[in-house]
Design a protein around this motif. Structure first.
Motif, PDB file in Angstrom:
ATOM      1  N   TRP A 359       0.836  -1.212   0.000  1.00  0.00           N
ATOM      2  CA  TRP A 359       0.000   0.000   0.000  1.00  0.00           C
ATOM      3  C   TRP A 359       0.865   1.254   0.000  1.00  0.00           C
ATOM      4  O   TRP A 359       0.531   2.252  -0.653  1.00  0.00           O
ATOM      5  CB  TRP A 359      -0.925   0.006   1.212  1.00  0.00           C
ATOM      6  CG  TRP A 359      -2.105  -0.921   1.105  1.00  0.00           C
ATOM      7  CD1 TRP A 359      -2.399  -1.977   1.901  1.00  0.00           C
ATOM      8  CD2 TRP A 359      -3.156  -0.873   0.119  1.00  0.00           C
ATOM      9  NE1 TRP A 359      -3.560  -2.596   1.487  1.00  0.00           N
ATOM     10  CE2 TRP A 359      -4.043  -1.932   0.397  1.00  0.00           C
ATOM     11  CE3 TRP A 359      -3.425  -0.042  -0.973  1.00  0.00           C
ATOM     12  CZ2 TRP A 359      -5.178  -2.184  -0.376  1.00  0.00           C
ATOM     13  CZ3 TRP A 359      -4.559  -0.286  -1.740  1.00  0.00           C
ATOM     14  CH2 TRP A 359      -5.429  -1.343  -1.434  1.00  0.00           C
ATOM     15  N   CYS A 360       1.991   1.208   0.735  1.00  0.00           N
ATOM     16  CA  CYS A 360       2.898   2.369   0.762  1.00  0.00           C
ATOM     17  C   CYS A 360       3.480   2.646  -0.617  1.00  0.00           C
ATOM     18  O   CYS A 360       3.660   3.799  -1.008  1.00  0.00           O
ATOM     19  CB  CYS A 360       4.028   2.133   1.767  1.00  0.00           C
ATOM     20  SG  CYS A 360       3.505   2.194   3.501  1.00  0.00           S
ATOM     21  N   LYS A 363       1.255   4.667  -2.501  1.00  0.00           N
ATOM     22  CA  LYS A 363       0.936   5.908  -1.762  1.00  0.00           C
ATOM     23  C   LYS A 363      -0.440   5.899  -1.100  1.00  0.00           C
ATOM     24  O   LYS A 363      -1.026   6.959  -0.866  1.00  0.00           O
ATOM     25  CB  LYS A 363       1.065   7.129  -2.688  1.00  0.00           C
ATOM     26  CG  LYS A 363       2.411   7.235  -3.378  1.00  0.00           C
ATOM     27  CD  LYS A 363       2.456   8.429  -4.318  1.00  0.00           C
ATOM     28  CE  LYS A 363       3.732   8.443  -5.132  1.00  0.00           C
ATOM     29  NZ  LYS A 363       3.774   9.565  -6.074  1.00  0.00           N
ATOM     30  N   LYS A 364      -0.966   4.726  -0.782  1.00  0.00           N
ATOM     31  CA  LYS A 364      -2.252   4.623  -0.083  1.00  0.00           C
ATOM     32  C   LYS A 364      -1.979   4.484   1.413  1.00  0.00           C
ATOM     33  O   LYS A 364      -2.090   3.407   2.002  1.00  0.00           O
ATOM     34  CB  LYS A 364      -3.048   3.425  -0.604  1.00  0.00           C
ATOM     35  CG  LYS A 364      -3.419   3.510  -2.072  1.00  0.00           C
ATOM     36  CD  LYS A 364      -4.562   4.476  -2.296  1.00  0.00           C
ATOM     37  CE  LYS A 364      -5.039   4.460  -3.745  1.00  0.00           C
ATOM     38  NZ  LYS A 364      -6.134   5.400  -3.986  1.00  0.00           N
ATOM     39  N   MET A 365      -1.619   5.611   2.033  1.00  0.00           N
ATOM     40  CA  MET A 365      -1.177   5.561   3.417  1.00  0.00           C
ATOM     41  C   MET A 365      -2.308   5.280   4.396  1.00  0.00           C
ATOM     42  O   MET A 365      -2.075   4.731   5.474  1.00  0.00           O
ATOM     43  CB  MET A 365      -0.471   6.874   3.775  1.00  0.00           C
ATOM     44  CG  MET A 365       0.801   7.114   2.969  1.00  0.00           C
ATOM     45  SD  MET A 365       1.900   5.668   2.929  1.00  0.00           S
ATOM     46  CE  MET A 365       2.276   5.462   4.651  1.00  0.00           C
ATOM     47  N   ASP A 366      -3.544   5.646   4.037  1.00  0.00           N
ATOM     48  CA  ASP A 366      -4.674   5.340   4.918  1.00  0.00           C
ATOM     49  C   ASP A 366      -4.851   3.826   5.040  1.00  0.00           C
ATOM     50  O   ASP A 366      -5.098   3.295   6.131  1.00  0.00           O
ATOM     51  CB  ASP A 366      -5.958   5.999   4.410  1.00  0.00           C
ATOM     52  CG  ASP A 366      -6.276   5.649   2.959  1.00  0.00           C
ATOM     53  OD1 ASP A 366      -5.337   5.298   2.197  1.00  0.00           O
ATOM     54  OD2 ASP A 366      -7.462   5.702   2.573  1.00  0.00           O
ATOM     55  N   LYS A 367      -4.684   3.117   3.922  1.00  0.00           N
ATOM     56  CA  LYS A 367      -4.804   1.651   3.919  1.00  0.00           C
ATOM     57  C   LYS A 367      -3.673   1.025   4.741  1.00  0.00           C
ATOM     58  O   LYS A 367      -3.884   0.081   5.499  1.00  0.00           O
ATOM     59  CB  LYS A 367      -4.749   1.108   2.487  1.00  0.00           C
ATOM     60  CG  LYS A 367      -5.844   1.619   1.573  1.00  0.00           C
ATOM     61  CD  LYS A 367      -7.121   0.855   1.786  1.00  0.00           C
ATOM     62  CE  LYS A 367      -8.148   1.175   0.711  1.00  0.00           C
ATOM     63  NZ  LYS A 367      -9.427   0.481   0.943  1.00  0.00           N
ATOM     64  N   MET A 369      -1.899   2.408   7.192  1.00  0.00           N
ATOM     65  CA  MET A 369      -2.062   2.689   8.622  1.00  0.00           C
ATOM     66  C   MET A 369      -3.194   1.861   9.224  1.00  0.00           C
ATOM     67  O   MET A 369      -3.129   1.456  10.389  1.00  0.00           O
ATOM     68  CB  MET A 369      -2.307   4.190   8.846  1.00  0.00           C
ATOM     69  CG  MET A 369      -1.101   5.061   8.540  1.00  0.00           C
ATOM     70  SD  MET A 369       0.368   4.653   9.524  1.00  0.00           S
ATOM     71  CE  MET A 369      -0.139   5.240  11.140  1.00  0.00           C
ATOM     72  N   SER A 370      -4.222   1.613   8.428  1.00  0.00           N
ATOM     73  CA  SER A 370      -5.329   0.764   8.890  1.00  0.00           C
ATOM     74  C   SER A 370      -4.829  -0.648   9.187  1.00  0.00           C
ATOM     75  O   SER A 370      -5.202  -1.263  10.198  1.00  0.00           O
ATOM     76  CB  SER A 370      -6.433   0.728   7.828  1.00  0.00           C
ATOM     77  OG  SER A 370      -7.440  -0.189   8.187  1.00  0.00           O
ATOM     78  N   PHE A 394       5.241   7.367   3.591  1.00  0.00           N
ATOM     79  CA  PHE A 394       4.920   8.788   3.804  1.00  0.00           C
ATOM     80  C   PHE A 394       5.843   9.684   2.981  1.00  0.00           C
ATOM     81  O   PHE A 394       5.407  10.695   2.432  1.00  0.00           O
ATOM     82  CB  PHE A 394       5.024   9.140   5.296  1.00  0.00           C
ATOM     83  CG  PHE A 394       3.782   8.795   6.079  1.00  0.00           C
ATOM     84  CD1 PHE A 394       2.591   9.454   5.832  1.00  0.00           C
ATOM     85  CD2 PHE A 394       3.807   7.814   7.057  1.00  0.00           C
ATOM     86  CE1 PHE A 394       1.428   9.147   6.547  1.00  0.00           C
ATOM     87  CE2 PHE A 394       2.668   7.490   7.780  1.00  0.00           C
ATOM     88  CZ  PHE A 394       1.480   8.158   7.525  1.00  0.00           C
TER      89      PHE A 394
END
Length: 578
Positions: A359-360, A363-367, A369-370, A394
């Protein structure tokens, strides 16, 4: 002196008490008729869970008279086979409280449990207690300790004990020697394992399949697959038949060395001998398919596994998840993740690290971190790889300050950032144009003595060059040389690029010559960047010279160099310089 863990300290007053008080007061019991007694004891073999075993112990404790020590030991051994080692030790304690004296076999069970719990030091305490009580340990007891030492990586101590055993008149058997060979293999000393194997075999000892397999597996891990296959031939030539574990280690080794065809031939031999593949066999093949980018084949094989009743394990799922993540197929990766949870296969730290990194990367940081939150909620501890993936994510997403703030979150979870963490943040700050913050971080690293690595220096040098601070970059580069650091080709290339960017081609050329003199010759990237600098400044004669030099060294022009050459040709059609 080693400290005893509180989990086990309570057991040792028991053994000390046993030494001085061989019997204790008996608990009240009910009388039991002989048929009922026989019926109860014969049902022991049907026990499936540790709770059922503890309940059964209570029933045995209520029989009048008590079952004998052998019957209690059989029950305790069942608990050991269930891998509930602390429970087994506590049952020995309760057995003693009933006034039932432990024998050598019972003590051996306790020593085995302690060794399985990586407390071989306490196993030695029990062994000493046996001698004080006049109980003679047998070769099984001592081999258990040898095996425990090897499992903990204390192979030298295990060898010393084996020599002492010989001096005391205990003849080491193939299991003792096998434990030492396995221990040497586990610590990566394959050559010593083979030497020990040959020495003992020369004395007439015959080893079984697991010992041969341990050495073959160690050879494969060292990349010595041909040597492993040679040992395979030697083993089968002696009439010792390989088992599925042997086939698995050789298959993995062949796949790892890109010898897939040989692995398939070996698997075919395995099937013809009637040896059925297990989950490890299938996992090795799935992993190979995934590494070759053949995800559809891997998925079909996993479907076949289900049809033949072999459940994929966490390693099988991780291979498939990783393959999807490498191709940025994150929705497919999450489907595999959901499937493994649905089927009751618990994800590991590697599972979460792979998904978080995937995910990083996009660049899908919300995914990402979830998943971190989910990982923690499931009781798994994020490791440095988890945090570095998030920090890198990040930075990639243009949020290096958020990456820097993540350090405090890491520390709250008990994980200290390492040099790689800081390197990622420093690089992110420069690439996202946070120049003052990057310099400030570098100063912090200097104070913490974390700057003393060529990777950190290279990032700092690249940042200075990128921001047009060539004077500072040159001083910084000279400082590295003054510190006596071994500058690698990557760092030199950064400096060459910085000089070319400012049009200082003579200085860049001199640096190329310095590299040769200092035993760090330029690579294809260094030459390409220098030729690009020459072409951009219209220095055609020197660019021709270095292109010919590159050709002689086996290097070729990269995409950017080729584009600059095409632009030159299209603008100078009549020029046949090249």
């Amino acid at each position: 002196m080693l400290r005893r863990r509180t989990t086990y300290v309570d057991f040792f007053p028991l053994f000390q008490h046993l030494l001085h008080h061989p019997s204790s007061s008996l608990s009240p019991r009910y009388s039991s008729s002989t048929p009922k007694r026989r019926e109860l004891l014969s049902s022991m073999r049907d026990l499936k869970t540790v709770d059922a075993a503890v309940d059964f112990f209570n029933k045995m404790a209520a029989i009048n008279p008590f079952p004998n020590i052998k019957e209690f030991t059989v029950l305790i051994n069942l608990v050991v086979k269930m891998k509930h080692y602390t429970t087994a030790i506590s049952l020995v304690k309760r057995m003693h409280s009933l006034g039932i004296e432990a024998d050598s076999f019972t003590f051996t069970i306790v020593i085995n449990c302690l060794c399985r719990l990586s407390r071989t030091d306490l196993g030695f305490c029990v062994l000493g207690l046996m001698f004080k009580m006049g109980l003679e340990p047998d070769i099984v007891t001592l081999t258990t300790i040898v095996n425990g030492l090897c499992a903990e990586g204390n192979v030298e101590q295990a060898l010393g004990l084996a020599m002492r055993m010989d001096e005391m008149g205990y003849r080491c058997n193939s299991y003792t020697h096998g434990a030492i060979i396995n221990g040497l293999c586990k610590v990566g000393n394959t050559s010593a394992a083979i030497g020990y194997f040959k020495k003992v075999e020369g004395r007439g000892f015959k080893f079984d399949v697991p010992v041969y397999t341990a050495i073959m597996d160690s050879l494969c891990k060292d990349g010595l697959v041909n040597e492993a296959l040679g040992l395979w031939s030697e083993m089968t030539g002696k009439g010792i038949q390989p088992d599925v574990v042997t086939y698995n280690c050789l298959t993995r080794g062949l796949f790892h060395c890109s010898r897939g065809k040989d692995a398939v031939i070996l698997l075919d031999q395995m099937l013809k001998k009637g040896i059925m593949p297990d989950v490890h066999t299938f996992s090795a093949i799935v992993d190979n398919y995934c590494k070759e980018g053949m995800i559809a084949r891997a998925e079909r094989l996993m479907g076949f596994m289900a049809r033949v009743g072999v459940e994929p394990n966490v390693f099988t799922y991780n291979s498939l998840i990783n393959a999807h993540c490498l191709q940025d197929q994150m929705q497919d990766a999450m489907k595999v993740y959901d499937s493994m949870i649905y089927k009751g296969c618990l994800p590991s730290t590697v599972t979460y690290n792979t998904l978080i990194h995937g995910w990083c990367k996009i660049k899908k940081m919300d995914k990402a971190m979830s998943l971190l939150g989910e990982m923690v909620n499931k009781g798994l501890t994020p490791d440095i790889c988890t945090w570095n993936a998030l920090v890198g994510g990040f930075c990639k997403a243009g949020m290096p300050l958020a990456a820097k703030e993540l350090i405090s979150t890491m520390q709250k979870h008990g994980q200290l950032p390492d040099r790689i963490t800081y390197a990622i943040i420093l690089d992110g700050l420069f690439k996202c144009h946070f120049y003052p913050e990057a310099v400030s971080l570098y100063r912090e690293l200097e104070k913490m003595n974390l700057d003393r690595h060529i990777t950190i220096y290279s990032i700092m040098l690249d940042g200075l060059c990128s921001y047009g601070r060539l004077k500072d970059a040159r001083e910084f580069f000279s400082g590295l040389q003054a510190k006596g650091l071994k500058i690698d080709v990557f760092t030199y290339t950064i400096m060459v690029q910085g000089l070319c960017r400012e049009g200082l081609l003579d200085d860049a050329e001199q640096l190329l010559m310095d590299m040769e003199e200092k035993g760090c010759p330029p690579n294809d990237c260094t030459y390409n960047l220098f030729v690009q600098g020459l072409l951009r400044r219209g220095d055609i004669s020197r660019s021709e010279k270095y292109l010919q030099l590159m050709k002689g060294k086996g290097f070729s022009a990269d995409a950017t160099t080729t584009e600059l050459l095409i632009n030159f040709f299209s603008g100078n059609k009549a020029d046949n310089t090249f």
